[in-house]
Write an enzyme that holds these catalytic residues in place. Sequence first.
Site, short mmCIF file in Angstrom:
data_model
loop_
_atom_site.label_atom_id
_atom_site.label_comp_id
_atom_site.label_asym_id
_atom_site.label_seq_id
_atom_site.Cartn_x
_atom_site.Cartn_y
_atom_site.Cartn_z
N GLU A 83 -5.12 2.41 -6.82
CA GLU A 83 -5.25 3.50 -5.85
C GLU A 83 -6.60 4.21 -5.84
OE1 GLU A 83 -1.68 5.89 -6.79
OE2 GLU A 83 -1.04 5.08 -4.88
N PHE A 102 0.81 -1.22 0.00
CA PHE A 102 0.00 0.00 0.00
C PHE A 102 0.85 1.28 0.00
CE2 PHE A 102 -2.14 -3.22 2.78
CZ PHE A 102 -2.95 -3.75 1.79
N ARG A 133 -1.29 4.35 -0.58
CA ARG A 133 -2.28 4.17 -1.65
C ARG A 133 -3.09 5.46 -1.89
NH1 ARG A 133 -6.02 -1.21 -1.30
NH2 ARG A 133 -6.42 -1.46 -3.51
#
Length: 1336
Positions: free
Chosen positions: A1268, A812, A924
Amino acid sequence: MLTKRFFNYIYEVFFSFLLVVHWLFKFITSLFYKFFDRIIILSFIVFVCFSSLFSLQVVEKNADPEEVLLSFLRRKVGLTGTKYGCGGGGCGACTVMVSTYDRNQRTVVHYTVIACLQPIVTLHGAAVVTVEGIGSTKTKLHPVQERIAKAHGSQCGFCTPGMVMSMYTLLRNKPQPTMEDIREALGGNLCRCTGYRPIIDGFKTFCESEVGVDQNIILMSTIRMLPCELFPMDCFLPLDPSQDLIFPPELMIMEKKVSGDALYFQGERVNLVAPFKLSHLLELKAEHPSAPLIVGNTTIGPKMLLKGVYHPLVIYAGRISELKAVTWGETGLTVGAACSLSTLQKEVEKVVVETEEEKTRGYRALLQTLRCLAGKQIRNMAVGSLFDKQGHPAAENICNVVFLCLSSDGMRSIPLDEKLFADFGKTVLRPEEVLLSIDIPYTKPWEFVAAYRQAQRREFAFSFLNAGMKVAIKEGTDVVESLSIYYGGVGPTLVKPKLTCQQLVSRSWGEDLLSEGCRLLKEDVDVSPSIHGGRAEFRKTLAISFFFKFYMQVVLEMRERVGKLRIMSTLWDLVSEAQPSADLVGRPSMHQSAFQQATGEAKYYDDLPLVQGELFIFMVTSTRAHAKIINIDPSEALKMPGMVTFVSAGDVPGANCRLWFNNPEELFAEEEVVCVGQIIGAVVAESREQARRAAKEVHVTYHDLQPVFFTIEDAIRHESYFEPKRKVERGDVDEALKTAEHILEDEIYMGGQEHFYMETQGVIAVPKGEHEEMDLFVATQHAAFTQELVGMALGVDSNKITCHVKRLGGGFGGKVMKIASLSAITAVAAHKTGRAVRCCLERGDDMLITSGRHPFLGKYKVGYNNDGTIVAADITYYSNGGSTLDESIMDKAVLHMDNGYKIPNLRGRGVVCKTYLPSYTAFRGFGGPQGLMVMESVLHEVAVRCGLPAEKVRDINMYREEQSYTHHKQPFNPTDMVRCWDECLERANYQDRLRAVQLFNSSNRWKKRGISAVNMLVICLVQGAALVNIYKDGSVLVTHGGTEMGQGINTKAIQIASRVLKVPVSSIFTKETCTGNVPNAAPSAASFGTDAVGMAVKDACEKLMRRLQPLMEKNPQNTWKQWVNEAFFQKTSLSATGFFMGPPTDVDWEKGEGQAYYYFTFGACCSEVEIDCLTGDHKNIRTDIVMDVGKSINPALDIGQVEGGFVQGVGLYTIEELQFSPDGVLMTRGPSQYKVPALCDVPAELNVHLLANAENPHAIYLSKGIGEPPVFFGSTIFFAIKAAIAAARTERGLGDAFPLSSPATAEKIRMACQDEFTKMASPPTDGAMAPWCLDV
Ligand SMILES: Cc1cc2nc3c(=O)[nH]c(=O)nc-3n(C[C@H](O)[C@H](O)[C@H](O)COP(=O)(O)OP(=O)(O)OC[C@H]3O[C@@H](n4cnc5c(N)ncnc54)[C@H](O)[C@@H]3O)c2cc1C
Ligand code: FES
Ligand code: FES
């Protein structure tokens, strides 16, 4: 006597027979699949551990009481399928099944436990089944493993073994479970990748039907039948309980023959005694009153394991029959003090069904609490809790409960009331006293009982405040005979508001009593502003609100029951009929390693076996936020057992510095520390435990420096900023503001977020012993950067450093930067010692050291007209960058700020604040979720001021022209964005539901609903490299620069290679990311992984095909393998590199314009929520998402990314709250304090649609990057909550414009729903008390 002996004899024979059958069965089954092979016999404890591969008897001579099952399995037995996620019982990654023979009930019981808290010595006589034991890719998968994999329920795979074991255990006990059973079984398992939907989809195939739905529980229905399904549901392995592992008869015999002796275990530092007889326990307690008694070890364990609390002697009470007895008598239930919470829950559930309601009101209240308390695994282990783990007394179920306590002086009974609690975390039980049992009586006909709790997350979270309330009403009247109210969480001990309880007696249960009760409680409940955990005002408000709820509940004489059927569906475009069936591009294909992940075979860095002579490293971090380092003294640490060396700045042979775009950060702080958690040095020892203990003995002397501050506001006051600042402007903002009909000036604050990847950061550095070569097995998203930094730290060229990345347990964005520093530090230790060194951050250190998403403050001035048109906006973004500029992400926030809205005059300024916190990093979305949030807030607030629905204001401000330009003058076509928006509102049935929400709100005073939709335009960029090798046997190896972290980059790379080379995916493999194969690769981040890598793989494959083409044309009848062989003999290279770089993207920051990105990803999302105005609780009812992913390469993976991103966004905007103390110390350092979304947070209905007929000519096979963008969709929940609060406020005559910062926690929701109760909770004394925590 004779009969008894006879029966004993029969039993002996029978069990001996069973033993023979078992071994016979073992032999036969081993011919097919070897399930029953591993037996571990320890010198004092015996338990059986099942593995599918080995046939090895392990004898453990020194069972150490400090050793928990997780480390034992992973390091001593070599079963690494069971994972470490937190070490404190809070994530479920280490779930295993334990089976024991219950002597009392003469039956074998199976239950899940948390291996990270289960001492091995308490498993004497138990069988332990790990994920490896139930199936394997080498033998046969278990249906649970197969279904989670095929349903795409395993992304990074790190949570998967735990999920599998929770489900497997459920099926062992109930082969046809209900949805509620599944929900309950998985309630203690966290997943950070999937959004839970695919896991549930896979597991619900075990349900026979969905009948028997408890309306209180959110459920999921079967997947809607679609033209094309995400996974074939008809070809699953059947569940055959007859194939299940049998409980080893030898253990049953052993348990039957149990001698009655106590078990003693002597460890290196700690001894444990497990008495068999109650009398022995009392003797032990009399002799060793300070020795703690453990049963589930879920309170004592975390203290000893994580907080360094030391007890030389521990007494285990789990073997004493009297303490495990459950009896039902005339007056109710008596439950032994060592009965687990699950046992209690099961008993109570039974009686609630069978007994008339008025007798079981107390039990119902108890059940309500039990279901929310921790996860299933903890409830299986833990006994009835007097305190929560934070030391607050649990008040929920105290009414009429009596404790029977025993000591060598005799028995006494203590009612469970305020007198039971002596102080924070302490009771009046004498040290030598033992709790024998707890009496929980039936309720009487005119007795009403209720329990309340409010926590940060709906389930699996400690409550801020809990309450137990009981009123006895005089029969046939409404007059109060007696009233008991108890609160836990308003002070160090249980609090009974005595005045309130006394004064309301003899009064009628009516409105007057209610207002008098509230008035009395205001005086009676005193919450100190300095209360442990803070939130004094909220707690006091809750205390009064709970009483109000109780009042209503009694008036209505029935509990509110709200339920919803969970429907989760997914829709995407079908591939064309002409596409060959072997071409998997565009089809939902299973993650390449899903089966390996589901069986525990998939290897993460810490699963790699010990390297010969390996050492362990543990970081020593700063405890001061800004200070000069006077002295670092490791001398005490160096004397500790197992200690090898201490490393610090002076040991770095090269540069003690990480450089990122000219922004330096020290590896080891040398002269000055600039945040708590900064690495100062590191201890290197023979084992993890030794390193952990030694690190505590390194003494650092500081001289505190000024200034020191942590918040954005303070940084603005100190004008403490990083350079460069950013500015983008379109039109003439100042002039336009003068012409606008209205001006709005406001701000919104948004807190940061912890990555909470399930696998913590780490690396193994292995010196090769020649030419200064070093191999690193590292959990990084950016192997090339790690390689470069390690080389610089060691003063060695990059060509001698090789980084290997097999897979990550989630990234992430958090495994790009800090892991490079950690790798360099570990490499320095390996260099100094000449031995391999392993670094594996514990969860608390990971959260402290590596930090997460930047907090943001957006200040804006907006000019708008009555119809909601925004004519000008001037927004300044301030992010908290921490102490060094790691990854600023501000550029993206500013470039994203217009988010699909054509605001003709728009100015954005971006400033990164420098504070004394650990530096924030990529996460992210990379600034997008923050940048977009501010703009959406602007639109929301303008709509409120105009009295228009927010969606209308969004609609009229949207870009619509085919040739549109962003505020930084990048051209784009918004047609697909508008399509997403329109389709989303239509699919969500927005207008009808908006009316339904309004209707609901007008007829409910204390529950309100809100619905909100947002639009999204985000942007992606690309660059990538790959190497494709074809071997003579025709097999293909694809290597690329991306890292597999659950997003399925390898799966997509294989799909692409398969299409170009026209070979089946089964002949293509990806091994690992290795800097030796693909150099200088870009990080796997910012959604561009597949774009970049996919194009590069395609490029390499096309090169190979061009070489093979002449041979194919010459001999079209040949097979692939023949063409490859022919090419080999013709000396044609069968290896090719591929590279892809999109057209240049660049922004001229002087002018504030330019082609920032390569293409745009669009989407829209609509969510509905319901809030409880009295407690601040909220329920996510339904979410609809329409996402433009272009032409999806793999709809299953893309939908997984959308759902996973969305749920991560739900956490960001609603429940995930990082707390820093006024001294800048991160207090939320594990899943107990920091709540990421669990299964209960997923909307009851979640519909994901991929936009049809969308094509992106700029990326591989017309697809788009997707990782994302969906995070931002979580903001719809925030805005729906805000709308719901506004409805409550409007009804009370308050303004519907009010501040609400993100995340919208229960506390903020409750306090924003102002009413008479919030007024009664006086605010903390202004300025007199230091706040509990800061909004940084
Ligand atoms: C991840 C996690 C989540 C949790 N969530 C919640 C939650 O949501 N709400 C909540 O209230 N709690 C929660 N808890 C706390 C949990 O309920 C308690 O830890 C548990 O009830 C204690 O039981 P145990 O058997 O594990 O205790 P142990 O650790 O074995 O012992 C607990 C204490 O009780 C004493 N003790 C045990 N038995 C006796 C006896 N017979 N006589 C005298 N003293 C005895 C021990 O000496 C010790 O001090 C959570 C814990 C964890 C790890
Ligand atoms: S590792 Fe055991 S629960 Fe998290
Ligand atoms: S798949 Fe669940 S944490 Fe990654």
